[in-house]
Enzyme design. Structure first.
Site, PDB file in Angstrom:
ATOM      1  N   CYS A   1    -101.520 -31.670  -7.888  1.00  8.23           N
ATOM      2  CA  CYS A   1    -101.134 -32.842  -7.091  1.00  8.23           C
ATOM      3  C   CYS A   1    -100.344 -32.415  -5.861  1.00  8.23           C
ATOM      4  CB  CYS A   1    -100.304 -33.795  -7.944  1.00  8.23           C
ATOM      5  SG  CYS A   1     -99.665 -35.220  -7.030  1.00  8.23           S
ATOM      6  N   PHE A   2    -100.795 -32.845  -4.688  1.00  9.44           N
ATOM      7  CA  PHE A   2    -100.196 -32.321  -3.450  1.00  9.44           C
ATOM      8  C   PHE A   2     -98.814 -32.876  -3.128  1.00  9.44           C
ATOM      9  CE2 PHE A   2    -103.603 -35.108  -1.049  1.00  9.44           C
ATOM     10  CZ  PHE A   2    -103.027 -36.273  -1.509  1.00  9.44           C
TER      11      PHE A   2
END
Length: 212
Positions: free
Chosen positions: A52-53
């Site tokens: 997840c960025f």
């Protein structure tokens, strides 16, 4: 209607068509107040995918020598995808972070150390509880020097894992960078705007040995 197995990579013929219009990009990074798109002459660019960025972007913007960071999508087929499309498993993109950095302050090798030590690079098409090909581990290189450094660091980290008793094979993809598509503004500097938001970042307790 058949369901999509999000843990499997898709082919170009199965990818969503996307669109020709790029996502609007905020003019300034909300933390550093620098341009989100411009790269000054003395700066370099690196691109990493670690799950997840949201948490990944925060990890990098907190470091010295970072000019700007941006959340986005890379490594797939669909042009200018949306977050919803990427999460569908039908674009083949990974969630990634573009890092603009001053190599006189922080080196690419130091960025690689942050990459390896802050996620699990042996989980394939997932990262912790985040499951799907968009959460895969990847390093997208922009120069031959980055490619060499990334490949050498992978070998060092794989050996360090074995010495810790972790015999899993690293699944990190190391490939030349293709187009980087900026994510929607809601996702940019997400954990600055939402300090209590979700962060799935976490290492495996292995340190990257320094280059020989």
């Amino acid at each position: 209607m058949s369901s999509i197995d999000k843990t499997q990579r898709i082919t170009q013929s199965d990818a969503l068509p996307g669109r020709s219009t790029p996502m609007p990009v905020a003019r300034l990074h909300v933390v550093h107040e620098h341009s989100m798109t411009h790269v000054p002459d003395h700066m370099s660019v690196a691109i990493f995918a670690m799950g997840c960025f949201w948490g990944v972007e925060r990890l990098f913007w907190q470091q010295p020598g970072i000019y700007s960071t941006a959340a986005g999508y890379i490594g797939g087929y669909t042009p200018n995808p949306t977050y919803r499309e990427v999460c569908s498993g039908q674009t083949d993109h990974a969630e990634a972070v573009r890092v603009v950095f001053d190599p006189a302050v922080i080196s690419y090798d130091q960025l690689l150390q942050l990459f390896w030590e802050n996620h699990d690079p042996a989980q394939g098409m997932r990262q912790g509880g985040d499951i799907g090909s968009q959460y895969r581990s990847a390093i997208y290189t922009l120069t031959p020097e980055q490619e060499q450094a990334a490949q050498e660091s992978l070998q060092r980290f794989q050996q360090a894992m074995r010495e810790k008793g972790d015999v899993r094979a690293i699944s990190t993809e190391i490939v030349p960078a293709g187009p980087f598509y900026y994510a929607e503004d809601d996702h940019q500097q997400y954990l600055y705007k939402n300090p209590n938001g979700y962060c799935g970042l976490g290492g495996i307790g292995v340190c990257l040995p320094p280059p020989r």
